[in-house]
Design a protein around this motif. Structure first.
Motif, PDB file in Angstrom:
ATOM      1  N   ILE A 148       0.811  -1.219   0.000  1.00  0.00           N
ATOM      2  CA  ILE A 148       0.000   0.000   0.000  1.00  0.00           C
ATOM      3  C   ILE A 148       0.844   1.268   0.000  1.00  0.00           C
ATOM      4  N   GLY A 149       2.164   1.125  -0.031  1.00  0.00           N
ATOM      5  CA  GLY A 149       3.033   2.297  -0.053  1.00  0.00           C
ATOM      6  C   GLY A 149       4.370   1.958  -0.657  1.00  0.00           C
ATOM      7  N   GLY A 150       5.127   2.990  -1.003  1.00  0.00           N
ATOM      8  CA  GLY A 150       6.450   2.789  -1.567  1.00  0.00           C
ATOM      9  C   GLY A 150       6.421   2.572  -3.072  1.00  0.00           C
ATOM     10  N   PRO A 151       7.557   2.225  -3.649  1.00  0.00           N
ATOM     11  CA  PRO A 151       7.650   2.115  -5.108  1.00  0.00           C
ATOM     12  C   PRO A 151       6.873   0.941  -5.695  1.00  0.00           C
ATOM     13  N   PHE A 152       6.503  -0.053  -4.890  1.00  0.00           N
ATOM     14  CA  PHE A 152       5.777  -1.223  -5.384  1.00  0.00           C
ATOM     15  C   PHE A 152       4.303  -1.190  -5.011  1.00  0.00           C
ATOM     16  N   LYS A 153       3.775  -0.004  -4.735  1.00  0.00           N
ATOM     17  CA  LYS A 153       2.385   0.163  -4.332  1.00  0.00           C
ATOM     18  C   LYS A 153       1.463  -0.498  -5.352  1.00  0.00           C
ATOM     19  N   ALA A 155       1.117  -3.831  -5.787  1.00  0.00           N
ATOM     20  CA  ALA A 155       1.485  -5.228  -6.026  1.00  0.00           C
ATOM     21  C   ALA A 155       0.841  -6.099  -4.948  1.00  0.00           C
ATOM     22  N   GLU A 156       0.365  -7.282  -5.361  1.00  0.00           N
ATOM     23  CA  GLU A 156      -0.217  -8.232  -4.420  1.00  0.00           C
ATOM     24  C   GLU A 156       0.597  -9.508  -4.450  1.00  0.00           C
ATOM     25  N   VAL A 168       7.815 -10.238   0.233  1.00  0.00           N
ATOM     26  CA  VAL A 168       6.566 -10.374  -0.507  1.00  0.00           C
ATOM     27  C   VAL A 168       6.904 -11.051  -1.828  1.00  0.00           C
ATOM     28  N   VAL A 169       6.209 -12.148  -2.115  1.00  0.00           N
ATOM     29  CA  VAL A 169       6.434 -12.916  -3.329  1.00  0.00           C
ATOM     30  C   VAL A 169       5.204 -12.754  -4.221  1.00  0.00           C
ATOM     31  N   VAL A 170       5.396 -12.213  -5.414  1.00  0.00           N
ATOM     32  CA  VAL A 170       4.328 -12.097  -6.397  1.00  0.00           C
ATOM     33  C   VAL A 170       4.471 -13.290  -7.328  1.00  0.00           C
ATOM     34  N   GLY A 175       4.473 -19.507 -13.916  1.00  0.00           N
ATOM     35  CA  GLY A 175       5.567 -20.201 -13.285  1.00  0.00           C
ATOM     36  C   GLY A 175       6.695 -19.314 -12.808  1.00  0.00           C
ATOM     37  N   LEU A 176       6.559 -18.018 -12.932  1.00  0.00           N
ATOM     38  CA  LEU A 176       7.578 -17.098 -12.438  1.00  0.00           C
ATOM     39  C   LEU A 176       7.154 -16.531 -11.105  1.00  0.00           C
ATOM     40  N   SER A 177       8.114 -16.273 -10.254  1.00  0.00           N
ATOM     41  CA  SER A 177       7.863 -15.596  -8.991  1.00  0.00           C
ATOM     42  C   SER A 177       8.773 -14.392  -8.905  1.00  0.00           C
ATOM     43  N   LEU A 178       8.232 -13.298  -8.394  1.00  0.00           N
ATOM     44  CA  LEU A 178       9.005 -12.083  -8.207  1.00  0.00           C
ATOM     45  C   LEU A 178       9.131 -11.845  -6.714  1.00  0.00           C
ATOM     46  N   LEU A 179      10.356 -11.749  -6.234  1.00  0.00           N
ATOM     47  CA  LEU A 179      10.613 -11.478  -4.819  1.00  0.00           C
ATOM     48  C   LEU A 179      10.887 -10.002  -4.668  1.00  0.00           C
ATOM     49  N   LEU A 180      10.027  -9.307  -3.946  1.00  0.00           N
ATOM     50  CA  LEU A 180      10.242  -7.883  -3.711  1.00  0.00           C
ATOM     51  C   LEU A 180      11.247  -7.712  -2.579  1.00  0.00           C
TER      52      LEU A 180
END
Length: 191
Positions: A148-153, A155-156, A168-170, A175-180
């Motif tokens: 809810i804040g910051g540069p990745f606002k 993202a779920e 936080v893992v999107v 089959g891809l995962s993005l690790l914030l």
């Protein structure tokens, strides 16, 4: 040469075999830029998640893939299968494999929304975003959260503990995962 099958989740986009979709491909010998050049006139579009890194002598900045051997191509299902067969059988071309659906019967299509999330997070300019291919058992399920804040606002993803850090893992259905990177609690909201 490797001959592994790569499997990922079934997506709604895979229901239409003749339509144009994005497909993730595993490029042999990490020659993603060579394959991009070979396919630029054949496919509608190609995309390689990249960042600026240093060359071997650490003096010049150089464009480097975020995930080695990973590239996305936009074309029809029959076209990507034809290209895969053609490139595996010709030593003058860069060989690659298309990531398959969970039943290994068809290429796993990546939706435009999934790729736009990948592009947003990969090109946000923020350090610490990691992209990796999912493997079963990498981590345990956690709470679903929204940034809810910051540069990745906006993202779920799921809150996971990876290497003793809360991240936080999107997860994308392809089959891809993005690790914030680490986000303070005030930037997170439970969904």
């Amino acid at each position: 040469m490797e001959d592994k099958e790569y499997t990922y989740h079934e997506t709604p986009a895979t229901a239409q075999p003749d339509a144009t979709h994005w497909y993730a491909v595993n490029v042999y010998r990490n020659r993603v830029f060579a394959l991009r050049d070979e396919l630029q006139d054949i496919c509608e579009e190609t995309y390689i998640p990249c960042h600026m890194g240093c060359s071997h002598d650490n003096k010049r900045p150089r464009l480097r893939p975020l995930v080695s051997r990973l590239m996305f191509v936009r074309c029809g299902e029959s076209e990507v299968l034809r290209l895969e067969t053609e490139h595996l059988g010709n030593p003058r071309l860069t060989p690659f494999r298309v990531y398959r659906n969970i039943s290994r019967t068809r290429p796993a299509a990546v939706t435009d929304e999934e790729l736009s999330v990948l592009r947003l997070l990969a090109t946000s300019g923020e350090g610490g975003v990691e992209i990796y291919l999912q493997r079963q058992g990498d981590y345990l399920s956690g709470d679903l959260v929204r940034v809810i804040g910051g540069p990745f606002k906006g993202a779920e993803g799921r809150l996971r503990r990876i290497r003793n850090n809360r991240r936080v893992v999107v997860e994308l259905p392809c089959g891809l995962s993005l690790l914030l990177p680490f986000l303070p609690k005030v930037f997170l909201e439970k969904i």
